[in-house]
Structure formats: C-alpha cells, structure tokens
Design an enzyme around this catalytic site. Sequence first.
Site, PDB file in Angstrom:
ATOM      1  N   LYS A 206       0.800  -1.218   0.000  1.00  0.00           N
ATOM      2  CA  LYS A 206       0.000   0.000   0.000  1.00  0.00           C
ATOM      3  C   LYS A 206       0.837   1.275   0.000  1.00  0.00           C
ATOM      4  CE  LYS A 206      -3.926  -2.357   2.047  1.00  0.00           C
ATOM      5  NZ  LYS A 206      -4.917  -2.440   3.128  1.00  0.00           N
TER       6      LYS A 206
ATOM      7  N   GLY B 189       0.731   0.426   5.630  1.00  0.00           N
ATOM      8  CA  GLY B 189      -0.239   0.991   4.714  1.00  0.00           C
ATOM      9  C   GLY B 189      -1.633   1.075   5.284  1.00  0.00           C
TER      10      GLY B 189
END
Length: 281
Positions: free
Chosen positions: A88, A152
């Site tokens: 992410k 993330g």
Amino acid sequence: MTDTPQQPPVTGTPQQTLVSGTTRLYAVLGDPVGQVQSPGLLNPLFARLGIDAVLVPVHARAADLETVVRGLQRVGNLDGLFVTVPHKTAAALLADRRSPTVEITGSANALRREADGSWLAENFDGSGFVAGLVRAGHRPKGARVALVGAGGAGSAIAAALLGAGVDRLTVTDPDTPRLTTLVDRLAAHWPGRVHTAARPPLADTDIAVNATPLGLRPDDPLPFPPHALPAGAVVADIIMKPRDTRLLREAAAHGLPVHHGSHMLTGQIDSYRAFFGLHTS
C-alpha cells in the site's frame, strides 16, 4: 440411454457475468493473495449491477511491484487496481496523483484510471474501518485507542480514527522511522491527540487494533496480549482470513468484545462504488 436433464439455474442469486472481449478488468495486488476477500464481494456486485467487469487477484512480490503495476496500467481495458499487504505504501508512489488522504497517510489501497489516462490513488481502509466499527456499535468518538502497525492499512486507520474524534491514539510499530514519519504527519493535522509508544498502553485502552499481518499464519505471535486490556475493551483485527485470528480467539476467551477484519472491507463497498463509478448499467 437418455441424457440427464440439466438442472435449472438457481434464482435469486446474481450470476457472475461471463468474461468476454468487452469485459473491463480490475486487479487486486498483494503478496500473498490467498487471503484476499475483495473478489468475493466485488464480482457479485458487478453481476448484481449488470456491469461487464471482473476483479482478479494478482500475486506481485515487492521486488516486482513497479514492473507489474506499470504493465497493468498499460492494459487498455483495465480500469482500476486494488492494493493489499504489503504494497500500500509503495503503490501510492506509482500513481500520477494522490488524494488528500493518501498524501497524509502515505499509503493507497485503490488506484483509478482517469479519463486522460493518468492514475489517481485513494485509500479507503481507514474510512471503511471506522464505518465498520460504527455499524457494529463501537463508536470511536472520545475513545482511547491503541493501534499496532504503522504500515499501509495502519496509517489510513490512524487518520480515520483521528478524524472520527478519538480522544487519544497511541501507535506502536517496530519500524521506528516509519512510525515517526506517520505520527509527525498526523500530528500536523491533529495536534496533541496522537502518540507513539514502545508498547501499546493496554491498561487504559477502550479499543485495541491490530493493523499488522500478524495472524495470517497459525504460528504468528500475538501483536499484543488481550488479557492486559480492561473489561469491555474492544479488540479489532484487520486480518480477514482466517476470520477468527488467534488474537480474536484469545480476546473472546477473556470475555472481550471482538471486531472482525471483514468489517473493514464491507465498510468500503459504497466508497468503491463511488470512486470507480460502479452504477447500474
């Protein structure tokens, strides 16, 4: 011998749209991908809305992520990318533009192809997590929250919890530079309410959240000991498969209310529909 008559199709359940030359593509990127739940939610949604599209998992290792993403971004009938562990943060850097949420958190879980061919990064993990908490009756406003994991998903959840009005957010992560960078970003927007700690302050916590991959494997250690939490504290895990991680099982055994990872994904469906323009055809 006569042929066995075919059974009529089951009614009442949307059938998966058949893939054809007109099908639009979406991919979810991760390492691993065996645990991803988004195809099981989005593909039935496409069918229910009459959208000729399919979401498929793509196993991309960290060393190959940029190559994979750049290749997919050049696929003419691919409209969007979903991103899961551990990509992410890296994926946010592979977009041409980033939403305010992505700029604050430094991570993305969805990338959309724009009309001009550029790519916009967004992150709905945090808003989905908070929406799931609220729907389950666990209101974050005024709560003292311990969040383990500044990666993330953790970064997006941290920002969303602060935006939802938590009184105190304490974040822990063994990656000190990553933790410091995140907390500095968050403190610029929510001064005085976000803190770091070597260990989560469980004794006076209302909601404890695991935003790490610990729990994906049966032999993973616990991200924190749930028995150290006070009675009534909510234990939330963002891991979706297995549904009942060791953390949640032990928390339940101590009589604590638990919050499953699937709520974070289902809390994002409306946001995905709006972001990708998924409307009834």
